[in-house]
Scaffold this motif. Structure first.
Motif, mmCIF file in Angstrom:
data_model
loop_
_atom_site.group_PDB
_atom_site.id
_atom_site.type_symbol
_atom_site.label_atom_id
_atom_site.label_comp_id
_atom_site.label_asym_id
_atom_site.label_seq_id
_atom_site.Cartn_x
_atom_site.Cartn_y
_atom_site.Cartn_z
ATOM 1 N N ASP A 1 32.629 16.703 55.398
ATOM 2 C CA ASP A 1 32.629 15.269 55.089
ATOM 3 C C ASP A 1 31.722 15.038 53.890
ATOM 4 O O ASP A 1 30.502 15.154 53.973
ATOM 5 C CB ASP A 1 32.128 14.470 56.291
ATOM 6 N N TYR A 2 32.344 14.730 52.742
ATOM 7 C CA TYR A 2 31.596 14.549 51.511
ATOM 8 C C TYR A 2 31.316 13.080 51.179
ATOM 9 O O TYR A 2 30.731 12.775 50.143
ATOM 10 C CB TYR A 2 32.368 15.170 50.331
ATOM 11 N N LYS A 3 31.747 12.171 52.019
ATOM 12 C CA LYS A 3 31.684 10.747 51.700
ATOM 13 C C LYS A 3 30.265 10.258 51.455
ATOM 14 O O LYS A 3 30.047 9.327 50.667
ATOM 15 C CB LYS A 3 32.318 9.942 52.835
ATOM 16 N N SER A 4 29.286 10.859 52.107
ATOM 17 C CA SER A 4 27.913 10.352 51.983
ATOM 18 C C SER A 4 27.370 10.497 50.569
ATOM 19 O O SER A 4 26.525 9.711 50.153
ATOM 20 C CB SER A 4 27.003 11.079 52.974
ATOM 21 N N PHE A 5 27.843 11.487 49.826
ATOM 22 C CA PHE A 5 27.344 11.660 48.461
ATOM 23 C C PHE A 5 28.464 11.667 47.418
ATOM 24 O O PHE A 5 28.179 11.672 46.223
ATOM 25 C CB PHE A 5 26.524 12.949 48.351
ATOM 26 N N TRP A 6 29.722 11.677 47.869
ATOM 27 C CA TRP A 6 30.849 11.634 46.917
ATOM 28 C C TRP A 6 31.964 10.790 47.536
ATOM 29 O O TRP A 6 32.946 11.304 48.057
ATOM 30 C CB TRP A 6 31.355 13.043 46.612
ATOM 31 N N PRO A 7 31.809 9.481 47.475
ATOM 32 C CA PRO A 7 32.744 8.602 48.196
ATOM 33 C C PRO A 7 34.133 8.507 47.586
ATOM 34 O O PRO A 7 35.068 8.063 48.264
ATOM 35 C CB PRO A 7 32.032 7.254 48.153
ATOM 36 N N ASP A 8 34.281 8.936 46.322
ATOM 37 C CA ASP A 8 35.528 8.691 45.615
ATOM 38 C C ASP A 8 36.548 9.808 45.851
ATOM 39 O O ASP A 8 36.968 10.509 44.930
ATOM 40 C CB ASP A 8 35.245 8.535 44.122
ATOM 41 N N TYR A 9 36.943 10.009 47.099
ATOM 42 C CA TYR A 9 38.026 10.942 47.401
ATOM 43 C C TYR A 9 38.644 10.528 48.722
ATOM 44 O O TYR A 9 38.087 9.730 49.479
ATOM 45 C CB TYR A 9 37.520 12.393 47.456
ATOM 46 N N THR A 10 39.803 11.092 49.012
ATOM 47 C CA THR A 10 40.532 10.766 50.240
ATOM 48 C C THR A 10 40.413 11.919 51.220
ATOM 49 O O THR A 10 40.604 13.080 50.849
ATOM 50 C CB THR A 10 42.016 10.518 49.930
#
Length: 807
Positions: free
Chosen positions: A167-176
């Protein structure tokens, strides 16, 4: 019904090999079918039949819920099932009976499950890490597992393992969610249906530099590399074949391509259709068949990549590739044949051979011994007649099958170059007919090479070897179990090998050694009755030693033995230096090496031992009190020694004789400037030249031109009239095209100066390789005329009259 026979076991082994392939930014298998199996007296690709049932795990896939993971598998099934030129079809048939993890994975993998492809969601990584035993960087593994029966080509069961998505959302939110894993799923499903990797656009794309980071473009081109840039741009992520061995799943990387690799492209479709052709596939497309052969025009070469690129519609990345011999994979001997299906009727293609990049391959990768080149209508193995950069376009009609042959270019009568695969060369017999080496530089077994038998494994365990002048005795080490104050270790102790007796220990058991180190042989006399090298009396004292069959092992004297040095404040300390013997004369009476001399600030000073007499070598022309560096090589008579660290800057090679003492051999000229990643600055460094080996008459010397700070060694060769020349340049001038794509690191020279053997790193290789070179005759250019003359005497005579080296 199912057969856990040789195919199943091979599938398991190759599945483990494919681990590296599925790792993020790591290499794997390549080209054509993943497996070929014996059937009806021949090897044939294994394949599924009918509609393949696919079963998915019940668990999550890391950050992805089960529904999202199922969508990724459904996309992969759709991609491979919707190729109109292929008969392959698969469908989702339902879930597996349980959530698979590292504890229960053995109920799926290695056990029959009623057929179909089982897709495992390795949410916590325990299946890949614990059950399979692979590393954290591995993203997925897949393999067919069972054939229908012995002798059948029908695959009835296989599996796919996909590592859970982070889960990369915490530091790279711009992906699906799901995109970083999507390409992995499609790629691994390709393996499960028996597709191997291909190299068409992917490796060229990876050679795209990044000016923002100071990274230049790499050497790979969309054509033969030496022909320059034939395409101004690089492939985009959606132009990289799904079955390319490397994938980038990290959304923040400029090379992120997993979402695009989830969509199969033209190369993937052609590979699938070749294995699973639709009814009208062959009749509606063109087929190109052929062979890749060596410069002799007959010896077939397995493992050469063949690429066909379109040139008629403005998109050179519409291309496909095959690997020569991919339908036998080396199992039946050399096989240069390839078959490329799916060429668009009426389209124009150029075809060329291409070096496969790093990685393990289902078809054994060959090191291309010559330049990459286009096929053209004047194809031959003679580089003088066949321009490697000239292509002849190929256009086929629907249903047409055309055969071509591509011969690797060479120069007739150029010095003979022999390739010694996957080896580090450590010594050469006096007549140049035998070569000794190892496979690695730590506790490696030894091998012995000759023309007739190639490399023969002879056992032992060490990091360095030597060979007697007559080629009958190998010096090295064997592992001995020893109890030390720090616990038991396997200590490398000096030993000799002969064909009759195998390995025999010669180490002095009274020496304590130091951890795994004890005694190592660096050189041997002509008949093998004397060996010299390095001995650890203990961890505080290392000595040059000389062993003889009559006297056993003797530690050679040191000028600094038991020496006490004075601190600035008046106290004293023990400053005895270490020493080592690197080389010995034919008779065993003269030994060369080094000692760490306190008066030279602990530097290694060249040393000659004759009996119990030691001579430390000096050169009045340098800046360290006249001391010169270690003696590296010696002629058979012991009357010429060569070494390093001479001259005003300590960067010259030197020659020593009893009558003339030390004289400088100069160095390969030049300064090299490069960007230093550690300091972030441009660095300029003068080259240093080292002499390693010398012929009996002193007229041929081999060595290396070094950039110490950059950690670069380039092999070099010296004759009196030529001076120093980098060995790759010398070979290029001599037309030795086999070495044109090699970084040559060093070489030994035979007693007569006419044979070299050494270690190199082919530019597309994943390990060191050895070579042997015959230099009886070489080329010089005298005005406008090329002459083939004897080496080295006739060559130097022509150079003295104004000729230049080479064609």
């Amino acid at each position: 019904m199912r057969s856990a026979n040789r195919f199943a076991r091979r599938a398991w082994r190759c599945g483990l090999v494919a681990v590296a392939a599925c790792a993020c930014i790591a290499p794997a298998l390549a080209g054509g079918p993943l497996y070929v199996v014996p059937s009806g007296g021949a090897l044939k690709p294994a394949r599924w039949e009918g509609t393949v049932k696919v079963y998915t795990d019940q668990g999550t896939l890391g950050a992805l819920d089960n529904a999202t993971a199922n969508k990724l598998v459904a996309n992969a099934v759709k991609q491979w099932s919707a190729v109109p030129t292929s008969s392959f079809r698969a469908e989702i048939a339902g879930p597996l009976p349980f959530d698979v993890n590292g504890v229960n994975a053995g109920q799926i993998i290695g056990m029959p499950n009623g057929g179909g492809i089982q897709v495992i969601y390795d949410s916590d990584g325990s299946v890949i890490n614990d059950f399979i035993g692979a590393g954290e960087g591995v993203l997925g593994i897949a393999s067919p597992e069972y054939l229908e029966s012995e002798g059948s080509t029908r695959i009835v069961e296989g599996w796919v393992i996909i590592r859970g998505e982070e889960d990369y959302k915490s530091f790279w939110p711009d992906y699906t969610y799901g995109e970083p894993t999507s390409g992995v799923v499609t790629h691994e499903f390709g393996h499960a249906i028996n597709l191997a990797h291909s190299q068409t656009n992917g490796y060229y794309a990876r050679n795209h530099g990044d000016p923002n980071l100071g990274i230049p473009d790499g050497p790979e081109q969309a054509g033969p590399d030496q022909c320059g840039k034939v395409v101004a741009t690089y492939p985009t992520a959606d132009q990289i074949e799904t079955m390319y061995p490397l994938i980038d799943p990290f959304p923040w990387n400029p090379t992120y391509n997993s979402p695009q690799m989830a969509i199969v492209d033209a190369d993937d479709k052609a590979a699938l259709s070749s294995l699973y052709p639709a009814a009208n596939y062959v009749s509606t497309t063109g087929t190109l068949t052929g062979r890749v052969v060596a410069k002799d025009g007959t010896s077939e070469l397995t493992g050469i990549n063949v690429i066909a690129r379109r040139t008629d519609q403005g998109n050179p990345f519409d291309a496909m590739s095959r690997i020569s011999g991919d339908l036998t994979q080396g199992a039946l001997g050399p096989d240069g044949k390839f078959t490329m299906t799916g060429l668009v009727p009426g389209a124009s293609y150029v075809v060329y051979i291409d070096q496969l990049a790093d990685g393990g391959f289902s078809t054994p990768k060959a090191i291309l011994l010559g330049p990459e080149e286009y096929w053209n209508s004047g194809e031959s193995g003679d580089a003088a007649a066949d321009n490697a950069c000239v292509s002849t376009p190929i256009s086929l009609k629907a249903g047409e099958v055309r055969a071509i042959e591509i011969a690797v270019n060479g120069i007739p009568r150029a010095p003979t170059f022999a390739h010694i695969p996957y080896g580090l060369v450590s010594g050469l017999s006096d007549n140049g007919q035998k070569v000794v080496g190892l496979y690695g530089n730590f506790q490696s077994p030894y091998w012995l090479w000759d023309k007739h038998n190639g490399a023969t494994l002879i056992g032992g365990s060490g990091f360095l070897g030597a060979i007697s002048g007559n080629g009958n005795v190998v010096g090295g080490t064997i592992g001995v179990n020893v109890n030390t104050p720090y616990g038991p270790v396997i200590q490398e102790q000096a030993a000799l090998w002969t064909r009759q007796a195998g390995w025999k220990l010669i180490a002095d058991s009274r020496l304590e050694g130091c951890d795994t180190y004890h005694t190592s042989i660096f050189d041997m006399s002509h008949d093998g009755s004397t060996a010299v090298g390095l001995a650890y009396a203990n961890c505080a004292n290392a000595y040059a030693f000389k062993w003889s069959a009559k006297s056993g092992m003797t530690l050679l004297p040191k000028s600094s033995e038991n020496q006490q040095c004075q601190y600035p404040d008046g106290g004293t300390y023990g400053c005895e230096g270490s020493s080592r013997a690197n080389t010995v004369s034919m008779s065993g009476n003269v030994v060369g090496g080094w000692e760490e001399v306190p008066a030279a600030f602990g530097s290694r000073v060249g040393s000659i031992w004759q009996g119990n007499a030691q001579t430390l070598l000096r050169d009045p022309g340098n800046s360290t009190g006249g001391w010169v560096g270690e003696v590296m090589g010696m002629n058979s008579a012991g009357t010429i020694a060569v070494g390093m660290n001479a001259g005003p800057q300590l960067k010259d090679a030197y020659k020593w004789t009893p009558s003339g003492g030390v004289s400088s051999l100069g160095r390969y000229p030049g300064q090299v400037c490069y960007f230093d990643w550690w300091t972030g600055q441009d660095v300029c460094e003068d080259r240093e030249t080292v002499a390693y080996s010398v012929s009996d008459d002193g007229k041929v010397i081999t060595g290396a031109s070094r950039l110490i700070l950059a950690g670069v060694d380039d092999a070099a060769i010296y004759t009196p009239k030529m001076g120093w020349m980098l060995l790759p340049e010398f070979l290029q001038r001599q037309g030795v095209l086999e070495a044109s794509r090699w970084q040559i690191l060093g070489a030994y020279v035979s007693a007569d100066g006419k044979t070299l053997a050494g270690t190199a790193w082919p530019l597309a290789a994943d390990y060191y390789h050895g070579f042997r070179l015959e230099l009886d005759q070489v080329y010089v250019c005298n005005g406008k005329k090329t002459l083939r003359v004897g080496f080295p005497d006739a060559m130097d005579q022509h150079l003295a009259q104004g000729a230049t080296v080479g064609l």
